[in-house]
Motif scaffolding. Structure first.
Motif, PDB file in Angstrom:
ATOM      1  N   THR A  42       0.438  -1.405  -0.725  1.00  0.00           N
ATOM      2  CA  THR A  42       0.280   0.060  -0.054  1.00  0.00           C
ATOM      3  C   THR A  42       0.881   1.447   0.086  1.00  0.00           C
ATOM      4  O   THR A  42       1.836   1.073   0.216  1.00  0.00           O
ATOM      5  N   LEU A  97      -1.248  -1.300  -3.962  1.00  0.00           N
ATOM      6  CA  LEU A  97      -2.359  -0.353  -3.973  1.00  0.00           C
ATOM      7  C   LEU A  97      -2.038   1.673  -3.633  1.00  0.00           C
ATOM      8  O   LEU A  97      -1.309   1.938  -2.643  1.00  0.00           O
ATOM      9  N   SER A 155      -7.815   3.496  -2.760  1.00  0.00           N
ATOM     10  CA  SER A 155      -7.125   3.540  -1.336  1.00  0.00           C
ATOM     11  C   SER A 155      -7.323   3.490  -0.207  1.00  0.00           C
ATOM     12  O   SER A 155      -8.095   2.225  -0.829  1.00  0.00           O
ATOM     13  N   ILE A 156      -6.977   2.622   0.516  1.00  0.00           N
ATOM     14  CA  ILE A 156      -6.715   1.658   1.479  1.00  0.00           C
ATOM     15  C   ILE A 156      -8.354   1.509   2.484  1.00  0.00           C
ATOM     16  O   ILE A 156      -8.266   0.800   2.706  1.00  0.00           O
ATOM     17  N   THR A 157      -8.956   2.941   2.352  1.00  0.00           N
ATOM     18  CA  THR A 157     -10.169   3.132   3.102  1.00  0.00           C
ATOM     19  C   THR A 157     -10.969   2.836   1.583  1.00  0.00           C
ATOM     20  O   THR A 157     -11.952   2.384   2.446  1.00  0.00           O
ATOM     21  N   ASP A 168     -12.917  -0.378   0.900  1.00  0.00           N
ATOM     22  CA  ASP A 168     -12.868  -1.701   1.235  1.00  0.00           C
ATOM     23  C   ASP A 168     -12.634  -2.626  -0.244  1.00  0.00           C
ATOM     24  O   ASP A 168     -12.338  -3.032  -0.611  1.00  0.00           O
ATOM     25  N   VAL A 205      -9.143  -1.950  -2.043  1.00  0.00           N
ATOM     26  CA  VAL A 205      -8.723  -3.126  -1.475  1.00  0.00           C
ATOM     27  C   VAL A 205      -8.645  -4.416  -1.508  1.00  0.00           C
ATOM     28  O   VAL A 205      -8.425  -5.950  -1.963  1.00  0.00           O
ATOM     29  N   SER A 206     -10.667  -5.068  -1.781  1.00  0.00           N
ATOM     30  CA  SER A 206     -10.164  -6.691  -2.186  1.00  0.00           C
ATOM     31  C   SER A 206     -10.004  -6.773  -3.445  1.00  0.00           C
ATOM     32  O   SER A 206      -9.320  -7.828  -3.593  1.00  0.00           O
ATOM     33  N   MET A 248      -6.291  -7.528  -3.659  1.00  0.00           N
ATOM     34  CA  MET A 248      -5.627  -8.822  -3.164  1.00  0.00           C
ATOM     35  C   MET A 248      -6.372  -9.969  -3.746  1.00  0.00           C
ATOM     36  O   MET A 248      -5.903 -11.695  -3.308  1.00  0.00           O
TER      37      MET A 248
END
Length: 67
Positions: A7, A31, A55-57, A59, A62-63, A66
């Motif tokens: 990140t 990311l 953004s890591i904020t 969801d 992030v999904s 990953m």
């Protein structure tokens, strides 16, 4: 060989971490929301890592990074 998600990987510190992981033969995903990071910091890796803008904020971002 492992896969890593970095990140903030387009920033100064993150991009240096990405460089080292790629150098060691690992698969890398980045990311970054590009608030302070720059894609130019990763340009020399051309195709050696997957770059996800988000953004890591967030969801969903992030999904996706990953998967």
């Amino acid at each position: 060989m492992s896969t890593y998600l970095v990140t903030g990987g387009a920033g100064f510190i993150g991009s240096n971490l990405v460089d080292r992981l790629v150098e060691l033969g690992h698969q890398v995903r980045v990311l970054d929301d590009l608030t302070s990071g720059k894609l130019e910091n990763l340009a020399h890796l051309d195709g050696c890592c997957d770059i996800h803008i988000g953004s890591i904020t967030d969801d969903l971002a992030v999904s996706r990074a990953m998967e």
